[in-house]
Motif scaffolding. Sequence first.
Motif, short mmCIF file in Angstrom:
data_model
loop_
_atom_site.label_atom_id
_atom_site.label_comp_id
_atom_site.label_asym_id
_atom_site.label_seq_id
_atom_site.Cartn_x
_atom_site.Cartn_y
_atom_site.Cartn_z
N ILE A 283 -8.05 15.16 -12.98
CA ILE A 283 -7.29 14.16 -14.14
C ILE A 283 -6.04 13.45 -13.63
CG2 ILE A 283 -6.64 13.81 -16.48
CD1 ILE A 283 -8.72 15.98 -17.12
N ALA A 284 -5.24 14.38 -13.21
CA ALA A 284 -3.85 13.79 -12.69
C ALA A 284 -4.21 12.74 -11.54
CB ALA A 284 -3.16 15.04 -12.13
N GLN A 285 -5.05 13.08 -10.79
CA GLN A 285 -5.36 12.26 -9.44
C GLN A 285 -6.06 10.89 -10.28
OE1 GLN A 285 -4.29 12.08 -6.57
NE2 GLN A 285 -5.50 10.59 -5.63
N THR A 286 -6.58 11.03 -10.89
CA THR A 286 -7.20 9.95 -11.63
C THR A 286 -6.18 8.76 -12.26
OG1 THR A 286 -9.38 10.92 -12.26
CG2 THR A 286 -9.07 8.83 -13.32
N ILE B 162 2.97 9.84 -10.04
CA ILE B 162 2.27 9.97 -11.19
C ILE B 162 1.53 11.35 -11.49
CG2 ILE B 162 0.52 9.04 -12.82
CD1 ILE B 162 2.98 7.46 -12.90
N MET B 163 0.66 11.50 -10.30
CA MET B 163 0.07 12.72 -10.17
C MET B 163 0.72 14.05 -10.29
SD MET B 163 -0.66 15.29 -8.07
CE MET B 163 -0.51 14.86 -6.51
N ASN B 164 1.86 13.84 -9.76
CA ASN B 164 2.80 15.24 -9.96
C ASN B 164 3.53 15.40 -11.25
OD1 ASN B 164 2.68 16.61 -7.33
ND2 ASN B 164 3.90 15.12 -6.49
N VAL B 165 3.89 14.38 -11.90
CA VAL B 165 4.13 14.21 -13.31
C VAL B 165 3.09 14.83 -14.23
CG1 VAL B 165 4.88 12.92 -15.22
CG2 VAL B 165 5.81 12.38 -13.06
N GLY C 195 0.88 -1.30 -0.23
CA GLY C 195 -0.15 0.09 -0.01
C GLY C 195 0.81 1.05 -0.12
N LEU C 196 2.06 1.30 0.85
CA LEU C 196 2.72 2.47 0.83
C LEU C 196 3.64 2.55 -0.57
CD1 LEU C 196 4.41 4.67 2.31
CD2 LEU C 196 6.16 2.71 2.85
N VAL C 197 3.83 1.55 -1.14
CA VAL C 197 4.27 1.78 -2.45
C VAL C 197 3.23 2.24 -3.58
CG1 VAL C 197 5.21 0.37 -4.63
CG2 VAL C 197 6.07 -0.23 -2.54
N GLY C 198 2.13 1.79 -3.47
CA GLY C 198 1.08 2.39 -4.28
C GLY C 198 0.67 3.81 -4.01
#
Length: 384
Positions: free
Chosen positions: A293-296, A280-283, A270-273
Amino acid sequence: MTTLVIRDRISQTIDFPAEDRPAGSPDITVVVPCYCEAANVRPLVEALTRALAGRDWEVVFVDDNSPDGTIEAVREVARSNWRVRGISRIGRRGLSTAVIEGALSSSATYIAVMDGDLQHDETRLGIMLDALASGRCDIAIGSRHVEGGDNSGLANAWRHALSNGGITLAQMILPVRVGDPMSGFFALRRDLFVRTAPRLSGAGFKILMDLILSAPIKVRVEEIPCTFKPRLAGESKLDVLVMLQFLGLMLDKLFHGWLPIRFLVFAFVGLVGVIVNIAIMNVLRLSGVDFPIAQTGGTFVAMLVNFWLDNTLTYRDRRLKGTRLYGGLFLFLVVCSAGAWANIGIAQLFHDDGQTFDKASATGAVIGVVWNYAVSSTLIWRRK
């Protein structure tokens, strides 16, 4: 010469000389947990026959439904050798539980455990058993790390590092001094094993440490120098995932079973997730993508990563393969989408409330992880 006729389940008739087939249980049961060791079965039986000549023994191969036909190789040998038995496990995996099942299937006085890869020095079995019979110890260990022992059979420097790291960690919590707590080659009285069995975690690949920590008494240990020979056939199972499971076993014993190993491993996944989600969100945000959309996107990638890690590590003993893998992934994505939408919604609420992107994303991801665990345990990797 009189003969004893034994009829197996598929109605094949085998004749053995009656005087060569003693009644009752043997004195020694050698338990061999195995997976994909078909080529090593017959050579191991032949080696045990030489090493235990003059003793009353049997060998029990516990096979986790190997795709290479290991259990068929066992049955082939067993048709002409009454000392050989096999247990075929379907839907279950793991060395520790295999050892437990094999040992509990025995009525012998002594239980010995060794791998099926021919790397353990079977010629040391007699000395180990004599040490037990003399009353000098409760567990006799074939040790690579005492004077006269040799660890050169490990395949490469990486495996040496994994083994040595595990030994260092184990020695920090063991109640007795053991030079080779990672050894898979040991022997003990069956009655001690039976008394200890209800306390065993049954997790991972290194059951010796579990036995020492779980025994109802402070065990006396004697280490017998042993050479760890190079593998001749098959592939080694020692990898970083085994070491992570070993670390989980240590934590389980430190917390006295209050924190299950599977939960500890799941928490790591879960921590890795969470980290993947945030990354990914920040990228995507740096690329100009709106926060929802970034969070999705981050959530979806994290779900894929979590599924792979859960299947590889958390639920290693229930690993999905073939068509079940794709079906499991599809079900995982469909059912966990509800948790993903909760993740996104909660993250958006926190973001709108003025929280930073990272904090908002992490909060939403934690909600998704909790949902993921519930689904994983009850629907995706449920025990058959």
